[in-house]
Scaffold this motif. Sequence first.
Motif, PDB file in Angstrom:
ATOM      1  N   GLN A 101      68.940  34.963  28.502  1.00  0.00           N
ATOM      2  CA  GLN A 101      68.593  34.308  27.421  1.00  0.00           C
ATOM      3  C   GLN A 101      69.253  35.014  25.999  1.00  0.00           C
ATOM      4  OE1 GLN A 101      68.018  31.209  27.634  1.00  0.00           O
ATOM      5  NE2 GLN A 101      67.046  31.290  29.872  1.00  0.00           N
ATOM      6  N   ILE A 102      69.741  34.380  25.220  1.00  0.00           N
ATOM      7  CA  ILE A 102      69.827  34.783  23.672  1.00  0.00           C
ATOM      8  C   ILE A 102      69.180  33.716  22.768  1.00  0.00           C
ATOM      9  CG2 ILE A 102      71.682  35.097  21.719  1.00  0.00           C
ATOM     10  CD1 ILE A 102      73.690  35.713  24.331  1.00  0.00           C
ATOM     11  N   LEU A 103      68.149  34.265  22.380  1.00  0.00           N
ATOM     12  CA  LEU A 103      67.131  33.289  21.460  1.00  0.00           C
ATOM     13  C   LEU A 103      67.201  33.827  20.198  1.00  0.00           C
ATOM     14  CD1 LEU A 103      64.292  32.779  23.966  1.00  0.00           C
ATOM     15  CD2 LEU A 103      66.359  31.672  23.915  1.00  0.00           C
ATOM     16  N   VAL A 105      48.326  25.788  41.750  1.00  0.00           N
ATOM     17  CA  VAL A 105      48.791  25.919  43.333  1.00  0.00           C
ATOM     18  C   VAL A 105      50.279  26.614  43.319  1.00  0.00           C
ATOM     19  CG1 VAL A 105      49.149  25.012  45.770  1.00  0.00           C
ATOM     20  CG2 VAL A 105      47.184  23.953  43.951  1.00  0.00           C
ATOM     21  N   GLY A 106      50.269  27.764  43.591  1.00  0.00           N
ATOM     22  CA  GLY A 106      51.630  28.254  43.624  1.00  0.00           C
ATOM     23  C   GLY A 106      52.476  28.198  42.566  1.00  0.00           C
ATOM     24  N   ASN A 107      51.896  27.840  41.289  1.00  0.00           N
ATOM     25  CA  ASN A 107      52.842  27.885  40.017  1.00  0.00           C
ATOM     26  C   ASN A 107      53.993  26.635  40.233  1.00  0.00           C
ATOM     27  OD1 ASN A 107      51.811  29.553  38.328  1.00  0.00           O
ATOM     28  ND2 ASN A 107      52.703  31.358  39.778  1.00  0.00           N
ATOM     29  N   LEU A 108      53.413  25.435  40.826  1.00  0.00           N
ATOM     30  CA  LEU A 108      54.369  24.551  41.341  1.00  0.00           C
ATOM     31  C   LEU A 108      55.134  23.979  40.112  1.00  0.00           C
ATOM     32  CD1 LEU A 108      55.549  22.587  43.512  1.00  0.00           C
ATOM     33  CD2 LEU A 108      53.800  21.108  43.222  1.00  0.00           C
ATOM     34  N   GLY A 109      54.405  23.643  39.069  1.00  0.00           N
ATOM     35  CA  GLY A 109      55.033  23.286  37.943  1.00  0.00           C
ATOM     36  C   GLY A 109      56.107  24.145  37.321  1.00  0.00           C
ATOM     37  N   SER A 110      55.970  25.356  37.225  1.00  0.00           N
ATOM     38  CA  SER A 110      56.857  26.370  36.842  1.00  0.00           C
ATOM     39  C   SER A 110      58.235  26.360  37.732  1.00  0.00           C
ATOM     40  CB  SER A 110      56.370  27.759  36.616  1.00  0.00           C
ATOM     41  OG  SER A 110      55.778  27.656  35.637  1.00  0.00           O
ATOM     42  N   LEU A 111      57.884  26.252  38.987  1.00  0.00           N
ATOM     43  CA  LEU A 111      59.273  26.257  39.966  1.00  0.00           C
ATOM     44  C   LEU A 111      59.677  25.138  39.927  1.00  0.00           C
ATOM     45  CD1 LEU A 111      60.076  27.507  42.501  1.00  0.00           C
ATOM     46  CD2 LEU A 111      58.763  26.200  43.851  1.00  0.00           C
ATOM     47  N   ILE A 112      59.236  23.898  39.683  1.00  0.00           N
ATOM     48  CA  ILE A 112      59.939  22.464  39.433  1.00  0.00           C
ATOM     49  C   ILE A 112      60.886  22.746  37.969  1.00  0.00           C
ATOM     50  CG2 ILE A 112      59.990  20.159  38.959  1.00  0.00           C
ATOM     51  CD1 ILE A 112      57.727  20.032  41.024  1.00  0.00           C
ATOM     52  N   GLU A 113      60.317  23.086  36.965  1.00  0.00           N
ATOM     53  CA  GLU A 113      60.683  23.094  35.751  1.00  0.00           C
ATOM     54  C   GLU A 113      62.066  24.218  35.848  1.00  0.00           C
ATOM     55  OE1 GLU A 113      57.364  22.106  32.651  1.00  0.00           O
ATOM     56  OE2 GLU A 113      57.210  24.059  33.617  1.00  0.00           O
ATOM     57  N   THR A 114      61.966  25.471  36.514  1.00  0.00           N
ATOM     58  CA  THR A 114      62.979  26.312  36.712  1.00  0.00           C
ATOM     59  C   THR A 114      64.462  25.761  37.223  1.00  0.00           C
ATOM     60  OG1 THR A 114      61.391  28.085  37.076  1.00  0.00           O
ATOM     61  CG2 THR A 114      63.977  28.495  37.668  1.00  0.00           C
ATOM     62  N   MET A 134      64.440  27.934  29.801  1.00  0.00           N
ATOM     63  CA  MET A 134      63.608  27.329  28.696  1.00  0.00           C
ATOM     64  C   MET A 134      62.840  26.023  28.855  1.00  0.00           C
ATOM     65  SD  MET A 134      64.076  29.418  26.156  1.00  0.00           S
ATOM     66  CE  MET A 134      63.942  30.602  27.388  1.00  0.00           C
ATOM     67  N   ASN A 135      63.037  25.533  30.245  1.00  0.00           N
ATOM     68  CA  ASN A 135      62.380  24.429  30.518  1.00  0.00           C
ATOM     69  C   ASN A 135      60.862  24.761  31.115  1.00  0.00           C
ATOM     70  OD1 ASN A 135      64.255  22.417  30.295  1.00  0.00           O
ATOM     71  ND2 ASN A 135      65.074  23.017  32.204  1.00  0.00           N
ATOM     72  N   ASP A 136      60.779  26.240  31.417  1.00  0.00           N
ATOM     73  CA  ASP A 136      59.574  26.691  31.961  1.00  0.00           C
ATOM     74  C   ASP A 136      58.516  26.884  30.996  1.00  0.00           C
ATOM     75  OD1 ASP A 136      57.376  27.814  33.386  1.00  0.00           O
ATOM     76  OD2 ASP A 136      58.864  29.387  34.401  1.00  0.00           O
ATOM     77  N   ARG A 137      57.238  25.785  31.154  1.00  0.00           N
ATOM     78  CA  ARG A 137      56.375  26.046  30.249  1.00  0.00           C
ATOM     79  C   ARG A 137      55.477  27.515  30.018  1.00  0.00           C
ATOM     80  NH1 ARG A 137      52.690  23.515  33.966  1.00  0.00           N
ATOM     81  NH2 ARG A 137      54.518  22.373  34.674  1.00  0.00           N
ATOM     82  N   SER A 138      55.728  28.166  30.967  1.00  0.00           N
ATOM     83  CA  SER A 138      55.002  29.542  31.158  1.00  0.00           C
ATOM     84  C   SER A 138      55.486  30.448  30.093  1.00  0.00           C
ATOM     85  CB  SER A 138      54.974  30.281  32.449  1.00  0.00           C
ATOM     86  OG  SER A 138      54.234  29.287  33.267  1.00  0.00           O
ATOM     87  N   LEU A 139      56.738  30.152  29.354  1.00  0.00           N
ATOM     88  CA  LEU A 139      57.445  30.916  28.446  1.00  0.00           C
ATOM     89  C   LEU A 139      57.582  30.354  27.013  1.00  0.00           C
ATOM     90  CD1 LEU A 139      60.834  32.001  30.188  1.00  0.00           C
ATOM     91  CD2 LEU A 139      58.858  33.247  30.363  1.00  0.00           C
ATOM     92  N   ASN A 140      56.491  29.631  26.929  1.00  0.00           N
ATOM     93  CA  ASN A 140      56.239  28.838  25.647  1.00  0.00           C
ATOM     94  C   ASN A 140      55.806  30.026  24.596  1.00  0.00           C
ATOM     95  OD1 ASN A 140      56.567  26.399  26.492  1.00  0.00           O
ATOM     96  ND2 ASN A 140      54.700  25.651  26.752  1.00  0.00           N
ATOM     97  N   ALA A 141      55.182  31.107  25.011  1.00  0.00           N
ATOM     98  CA  ALA A 141      54.722  31.827  23.977  1.00  0.00           C
ATOM     99  C   ALA A 141      55.976  32.578  23.234  1.00  0.00           C
ATOM    100  CB  ALA A 141      53.931  32.998  24.411  1.00  0.00           C
ATOM    101  N   VAL A 142      57.245  32.536  23.961  1.00  0.00           N
ATOM    102  CA  VAL A 142      58.452  32.889  23.493  1.00  0.00           C
ATOM    103  C   VAL A 142      59.468  31.803  22.893  1.00  0.00           C
ATOM    104  CG1 VAL A 142      60.784  34.341  23.971  1.00  0.00           C
ATOM    105  CG2 VAL A 142      58.403  34.971  24.700  1.00  0.00           C
ATOM    106  N   SER A 143      59.605  30.806  23.476  1.00  0.00           N
ATOM    107  CA  SER A 143      60.345  29.607  23.341  1.00  0.00           C
ATOM    108  C   SER A 143      59.917  28.910  22.315  1.00  0.00           C
ATOM    109  CB  SER A 143      60.861  28.878  24.572  1.00  0.00           C
ATOM    110  OG  SER A 143      59.574  28.221  25.180  1.00  0.00           O
ATOM    111  N   SER A 144      58.655  28.919  21.903  1.00  0.00           N
ATOM    112  CA  SER A 144      58.273  28.054  20.957  1.00  0.00           C
ATOM    113  C   SER A 144      58.760  28.704  19.608  1.00  0.00           C
ATOM    114  CB  SER A 144      56.715  27.955  21.119  1.00  0.00           C
ATOM    115  OG  SER A 144      56.091  29.093  21.091  1.00  0.00           O
TER     116      SER A 144
END
Length: 343
Positions: A313-315, A67-76, A275-285
Amino acid sequence: MVQAYGADTGSDRAEPPRTGSRLRDLRDLRDRWGRARGIWRRGVVLAACSVLLTLVMVFHARIPNTVGNLGSLIETFLPWIGLFVPLLLILGLVRRSATALIALLLPVLVWFNLFGGLLTGKSGSGGDLTVATHNVNAGNSDPAGTARQVAGSGADVLALEELPDGQVAEYEAALADRYPYHSVQGTVGLWSKYPMRDPREVDIKMGWPRAMRATVTTPRGDVAFYVAHLPSVRVKLHAGFTANQRDGSADTLGEAIADERLDKVILLGDLNGTMNDRSLNAVSSQLRSTQGAAGDGFGFSWPASFPMARIDQILVKGVEPKASWTLPATDSDHLPIAARVEL
């Protein structure tokens, strides 16, 4: 003289307790007991709020995005949840509630466990390569000045994002003296003091180039450099956190990095996510944040007028972060960021 039985003996004979005095003592004891119980009974709602804050921080990865990408919004904006702690502290003191104040220890301990390490400086000495990245903003009114200012950081390799077609030549001219090698792919570019080869677009499903890859031959060997500007996100009342296009591009970028053959990889860019946003896990992992490993503070980069999130970011992978910092504001709505690494 013999004193008669039952006569008054004077002050050495105590008067029997009065009934009124006993009643007053009982009332005082009752009132004290009531006040003591009150500091525990009051503030139950405040205590519940503290427990809720704790659950949000502990289980933020479990908050659904359906619902509205609520998880990613909170993590941001997850670190900012800590601002509720002093508010609850003040309310707990006003209510004189022991329950509320003790419950407040829960979010305090969890917040410090998550972010306390960012409050101490981790920047160190050493390192043999300095890199920087900056979203210059397509509406930048001083492209040449912005380019020179960021180059003044001493970066050996510099990435720029959101380059408009009509201003690319100005950026190239401003950076030509410092960086003999460069490549621009669509709206992103990479400038280097060291030889660069095989620059190419990385397709992140945007319809036009917003990511690239190149090999930079440093004095300590080849390094794969990626530059990316992931799609923007918005917060809308009717749609919530609109990040689906960014999430898809992040997955595609993650696939490209997974296929990388070089051991040393550096990703520079505006990822429009933390880096808290789980939607970037493909990169941050796959990659390590220089700010988390060797930065001072949170390193927020956006918006430049009042930074609230680190979306630039610099990763790295296969190199050791030594220091990470934000640079002074330019004519952009993002702050430039830089890092020093050891190859």
